[in-house]
Write a protein that holds these residues in place. Sequence first.
Motif, PDB file in Angstrom:
ATOM      1  N   ALA A   1      11.643  66.341  12.685  1.00  0.00           N
ATOM      2  CA  ALA A   1      11.823  64.886  12.807  1.00  0.00           C
ATOM      3  C   ALA A   1      12.731  64.393  11.688  1.00  0.00           C
ATOM      4  N   ARG A   2      13.680  63.541  12.047  1.00  0.00           N
ATOM      5  CA  ARG A   2      14.605  62.972  11.060  1.00  0.00           C
ATOM      6  C   ARG A   2      14.232  61.505  10.867  1.00  0.00           C
ATOM      7  N   ARG A   3      13.280  61.254   9.959  1.00  0.00           N
ATOM      8  CA  ARG A   3      12.748  59.900   9.774  1.00  0.00           C
ATOM      9  C   ARG A   3      12.952  59.346   8.373  1.00  0.00           C
ATOM     10  N   TRP A   4      13.479  60.132   7.461  1.00  0.00           N
ATOM     11  CA  TRP A   4      13.521  59.731   6.062  1.00  0.00           C
ATOM     12  C   TRP A   4      14.941  59.799   5.496  1.00  0.00           C
ATOM     13  N   ILE A   5      15.187  58.923   4.535  1.00  0.00           N
ATOM     14  CA  ILE A   5      16.417  58.948   3.756  1.00  0.00           C
ATOM     15  C   ILE A   5      16.029  59.250   2.313  1.00  0.00           C
ATOM     16  N   SER A   6      16.612  60.277   1.734  1.00  0.00           N
ATOM     17  CA  SER A   6      16.276  60.669   0.361  1.00  0.00           C
ATOM     18  C   SER A   6      16.895  59.710  -0.642  1.00  0.00           C
ATOM     19  N   LEU A   7      16.072  59.254  -1.582  1.00  0.00           N
ATOM     20  CA  LEU A   7      16.531  58.390  -2.671  1.00  0.00           C
ATOM     21  C   LEU A   7      16.079  59.015  -3.985  1.00  0.00           C
ATOM     22  N   GLY A   8      16.747  60.112  -4.354  1.00  0.00           N
ATOM     23  CA  GLY A   8      16.356  60.823  -5.560  1.00  0.00           C
ATOM     24  C   GLY A   8      15.005  61.480  -5.380  1.00  0.00           C
ATOM     25  N   PRO A   9      14.041  61.188  -6.268  1.00  0.00           N
ATOM     26  CA  PRO A   9      12.724  61.818  -6.158  1.00  0.00           C
ATOM     27  C   PRO A   9      11.852  61.217  -5.052  1.00  0.00           C
ATOM     28  N   ALA A  10      12.253  60.088  -4.502  1.00  0.00           N
ATOM     29  CA  ALA A  10      11.470  59.415  -3.462  1.00  0.00           C
ATOM     30  C   ALA A  10      12.206  59.463  -2.130  1.00  0.00           C
ATOM     31  N   THR A  11      11.496  59.066  -1.072  1.00  0.00           N
ATOM     32  CA  THR A  11      12.097  58.982   0.261  1.00  0.00           C
ATOM     33  C   THR A  11      11.868  57.585   0.822  1.00  0.00           C
ATOM     34  N   PHE A  12      12.733  57.201   1.739  1.00  0.00           N
ATOM     35  CA  PHE A  12      12.694  55.871   2.340  1.00  0.00           C
ATOM     36  C   PHE A  12      12.627  56.030   3.852  1.00  0.00           C
ATOM     37  N   GLN A  13      11.672  55.351   4.500  1.00  0.00           N
ATOM     38  CA  GLN A  13      11.471  55.491   5.937  1.00  0.00           C
ATOM     39  C   GLN A  13      11.856  54.188   6.642  1.00  0.00           C
ATOM     40  N   PRO A  14      13.045  54.124   7.249  1.00  0.00           N
ATOM     41  CA  PRO A  14      13.520  52.888   7.884  1.00  0.00           C
ATOM     42  C   PRO A  14      12.618  52.354   8.993  1.00  0.00           C
TER      43      PRO A  14
END
Length: 383
Positions: free
Chosen positions: A108-121
């Motif tokens: 599943a492609r649900r996340w965008i990597s933001l350094g050590p964290a991830t972002f789920q649109p």
Amino acid sequence: MLYNPARRHTAIDQGLVWSAILLASFGLVMVYSASIAMAEAERFTGFRSHYFLARHGIYLVAGLLAGAAAFKVPVRYWQAAAPWLFMAGVGLLIALLIPGVGREVNGARRWISLGPATFQPSEVMKLLVVLYAADYTVRKAAFMDDLKKGFLPMFSVMFFVAGLLLREPDFGALVVVTTIALAILFLGGLNWRIFVVLAVGLAAAFVLLIVSSPYRLQRILGFMDPWADAYGKGYQLSHSLIAFGRGEWLGVGLGASVEKLFYLPEAHTDFLLAVIAEELGFAGVAAVITLFVFLVLRAFAVGRQAASLERYYAALVAQGIGVWLAAQAFINMGVNMGLLPTKGLTLPFLSFGGTGIVMNCVAIAIVLRIDFENRYLMRGGSL
């Protein structure tokens, strides 16, 4: 002006505030309990027992800060920005599909990597759909009986969003987003005949999506009889049901769960309620359900008060957020209890997760802002 210090004396709904605080605080404790075994055993956590607790605490602090900022924004600004925010959310969903931008986990492609964290649109999109659907309904209020002018434009937009969510794929988010949009249109005065036809059509579409996908079909088959293949497609549900059975009335005690010891997958996220049921029993689950019912009822009460003041956009936003939290909590609880097929949906305010927790806090802050403005108007003020 974004915020007037002279209005600080105006009260806000204490019941709404405390129900959210209690859910978030209880979630922090249960995330630690459910994740401690995994955190101590996995290399990526550095074998630190507090790994998930610390991250969840950071997400809660970020949510509180984001909520405080959202509370300072007048509702009329949210309404003016709603179409633009919605388009930005669609842009994020499109960005997920770009190679190198979206992060793929378990297919599943649900996340965008933001350094050590991830972002789920998709989590952000749930709130943006509330804001946009409420704005659309208010603007098109005179055409809610007209299929062509009142419904089809919104249907076209949501059809496009649904396509993007299915490309991730995120069927759970699709169900929640669709429920939000449909509920707001209905609350805003959509012709009941159109509503019934739409509800039946959507149910048929969901059935078709399930049948056409071998992966989703296997989940349905596993849901129908999890014990037939308890080590295969029924693994998650069978262990969730075992957890509920072990909990009985008062549970086995906080921290004493056996199912969280690498038996129950996603014990600190999707199946956190099963751990609550095992450790705190029927009493713990009943307390969680009671808090959610109270939270949703308060959100609807704020919406009704806004409608009585002829603040129709604010009313639909408050009630739309209530529908969102109720639908997502109901689906997650239904999955944990074996009443619904397995979905990748977390329990609002309780489950471990970054973007979801932050957006839950922002959503409640917006409802509190609506309540704040309602009370200010009833005291003779003007916005």
